[in-house]
Each structure stands twice: as structure tokens, then as C-alpha cells.
Design an enzyme around this catalytic site. Structure first.
Site, PDB file in Angstrom:
ATOM      1  N   HIS A 171      10.040  -5.886  -4.745  1.00 34.56           N
ATOM      2  CA  HIS A 171       8.762  -6.397  -4.252  1.00 34.56           C
ATOM      3  C   HIS A 171       8.409  -7.732  -4.924  1.00 34.56           C
ATOM      4  CE1 HIS A 171       4.726  -4.944  -2.378  1.00 34.56           C
ATOM      5  NE2 HIS A 171       4.856  -6.255  -2.259  1.00 34.56           N
ATOM      6  N   GLU A 231       6.896   2.875  -4.531  1.00 35.36           N
ATOM      7  CA  GLU A 231       7.332   1.890  -5.516  1.00 35.36           C
ATOM      8  C   GLU A 231       6.793   2.266  -6.891  1.00 35.36           C
ATOM      9  OE1 GLU A 231       6.196  -2.010  -4.225  1.00 35.36           O
ATOM     10  OE2 GLU A 231       7.287  -1.871  -2.331  1.00 35.36           O
ATOM     11  N   ARG A 271       5.527  -4.317   4.582  1.00 34.63           N
ATOM     12  CA  ARG A 271       5.102  -3.158   3.823  1.00 34.63           C
ATOM     13  C   ARG A 271       6.165  -2.085   3.949  1.00 34.63           C
ATOM     14  NH1 ARG A 271       1.612  -4.614   0.351  1.00 34.63           N
ATOM     15  NH2 ARG A 271       0.608  -2.567   0.213  1.00 34.63           N
TER      16      ARG A 271
END
Length: 315
Positions: A272, A253, A224
Site C-alpha cells: 500500500h 492489511e 481499494r
């Protein structure tokens, strides 16, 4: 017989839920309508796993879903005090991303060891520059996070003949505890962050931790974004405290075009995507349908999150 109401927090493309026709009343919501519709739902599917709307929309007292499932491994984006204190069951997508993420980490390790980014840059420049690269076999790795993803990463790295140590919340046979972390990363060539984001792990990779690592070490975060103090990592790379890093997750993000992280020397940035292989959304949908069938039949759910810890317990 009353048909349960399944509320889906939408993201494109929508999940394929045809198998639930006649077995669930499927409704849809976005961030603007979630709070209004939550009290009327029996089940919430957080298909938009990047959204934090559940945190602000979750009802306090009164009706609320009996079960929440998120189509992600992490649950920090939806967990709030009201949800944690409720009797609502929370499940996650444990098991879907383990092998793809492990493969992605192995690819990053090999790419950095073999200096593939420089090779691609030199090819674009039509420049022939012979170089030597690093042997991966015999190096040392520390994987922080002993859940299924961390364990699969460790197995994959061991297949490359990398000596790998696994660090978890509590020590077990074959798993080191947090007290061993600094000692282990001080000798590691590869440090991989694969831990869940909790109060205990937030910002755990800071200037102090990067200072402990040896100058030849590389750091990879596929866990994370909040695990890493990004400014501290940028400084560690700029000052060559460590040799390189790769981030697939970030504090905020998507990464904005003006973020300084794009220009940090020795940093590989990816959006990601470490767990997202072809067909992954279909796998997530199938997993949820199978869980729904268990729930509707009154059978115990799997992948149940300990809401206080913030992850599915167990080795």
C-alpha cells in the site's frame, strides 16, 4: 471567543499543525479513547487513515464533530450509517496522491512488459538468459475509476502511447459507464482498478471478470483491496487465465506472512505504497491546515465527500 477543539486520531509521525497554534485546541486520541473524546470535538482529523476506529466510535445522538477530514483518498474505513446520516461534513485528501499513483502504475506496466522481475531474479542467480520483452506503445488499457486518480493514470498511460479507456460510475464525454466494462476489458492488455470502495464496487473484480479478460492481460489494483476477490485473482493467475497482476492494496492489511498471496505465480505484491512519495505526510498536513483555515473563516470547504456515494462527486 471560543477556540474550536480539533481532535486528531493519531498515527506516527504526528501531523505538523504549528500554524494552528492559538486557533485550535488540539487534542489527541487513539482507538481506545476516540469514543470518549469525539462528543467534545468540533473537528476530527483522521490522521491514522488505516484505522477503522471511527466506525465503532462515532456517536449516534448528541454532540459530535461538525467536520471530519481523513488524510486519505478513500473514506470507506470511516463511513458508518450514523456518520452518513448526520449533518457532519466529511472531506478527504483528494489531489495529493494523483500523480504519484499514476507514476506507480506506469512503473508497474513497464516492469511487467519488460519482465524486470525476472531480470532481477536472474541477476541474483548470476544467470545470463536473453529474452524478448513486450512493446508498450500500441497496447490497450482500461482504467476503472474516473476520479482524479483514474484520470491522471489515463493521461500518464496515454503519454506512453497506450490506448486508454476510462470507466466511471456514469457515462460522460470521454468516460464509459459500467455497462461497457466487460466489453472493454475483454480487449485490454492492462486493466487498472482505481475506483472507490462502495456497495456497488465491492468485489467487482471476481472470477467472472477475470474470465472475461484475455490470457495476455495484466491486472493492477491501486484502488481499494475490497474491489478484488483475491482468491479469484489467485486462481486466474494459477490457471493462466491472465498473464500477470500487481496488488498494492488488500482486503486485510498488512498482508500476513502466511498469506498465500505471497506465493501466487505472476503476482507483484507491494505494501500500500503507490501514493506515498517522499514528503507526502507534510503535503497531507499542509492540505488539512489550509482546509481548517477555510473552515474557521466560514468559507466553503473543498474535497467534500458525498457520504451516500462514498467519494467526492464530479468529474
Amino acid at each position: 471567543m471560543t477556540v474550536p477543539t480539533l481532535l486528531v486520531l493519531d498515527a506516527e509521525p504526528l501531523p505538523r499543525l504549528g500554524r494552528l497554534t492559538g486557533r485550535a485546541r488540539i487534542e489527541h486520541a487513539d482507538a481506545s479513547t476516540l469514543a470518549e473524546r469525539l462528543p467534545h470535538a468540533d473537528v476530527l482529523l483522521v490522521w491514522d487513515f488505516a484505522s477503522r476506529a471511527v466506525r465503532s466510535a462515532w456517536p449516534g445522538e448528541g454532540p459530535r464533530p461538525r467536520w471530519v477530514h481523513t488524510a486519505s483518498a478513500g473514506v470507506d474505513h470511516l463511513m458508518c450509517p450514523e456518520l452518513a446520516a448526520s449533518d457532519t461534513v466529511v472531506t478527504n485528501a483528494r489531489g495529493i496522491f494523483d500523480q504519484p499513483i499514476a507514476e506507480y502504475v506506469a512503473a508497474l506496466v513497464l516492469a511487467m512488459a519488460k519482465d524486470l522481475p525476472t531480470t532481477w531474479e536472474l541477476q541474483r542467480a548470476r544467470t545470463w538468459r536473453h529474452r524478448e520483452s513486450q512493446r508498450v506503445a500500441g497496447t490497450r488499457a482500461v482504467v476503472v475509476g474516473s476520479g482524479p486518480i483514474g484520470r491522471t493514470i489515463a493521461r500518464t498511460l496515454k503519454a506512453l502511447d497506450i490506448t486508454t479507456a476510462l470507466v466511471g460510475r456514469t457515462p460522460h464525454t470521454g468516460i464509459h459507464g459500467p455497462d461497457d466494462l466487460n466489453r472493454l476489458i475483454a480487449r485490454a492488455d492492462w486493466v487498472i482498478a482505481a475506483a472507490p470502495l462502495t456497495e456497488q464496487t465491492y468485489g467487482m473484480f471476481d472470477a467472472r471478470r477475470f474470465g472475461v479478460m484475455q490470457p495476455s492481460a495484466r491486472f493492477i489494483n491501486i484502488g481499494r483491496g475490497g474491489l478484488v476477490v483475491e482468491d479469484a485473482l489467485a486462481e486466474a493467475l494459477a490457471k493462466r487465465w491472465i498473464a500477470g497482476a500487481a496488488l498494492d492494496v488488500f482486503e486485510h492489511e498488512p498482508l500476513t506472512p502466511d498469506s498465500p498471496l505471497w506465493e501466487v505465480p505472476g503476482l507483484i505484491v507491494s505494501p500500500h505504497m503507490s501514493g506515498d512519495t517522499i514528503g507526502w505526510r507534510d503535503e497531507l498536513g499542509t492540505q488539512f491546515v489550509e482546509l481548517y483555515e477555510r473552515w474557521a473563516a466560514g468559507r466553503p470547504l473543498v474535497n467534500v465527500v458525498d457520504k451516500k456515494r462514498g467519494y467526492v462527486p464530479g468529474r
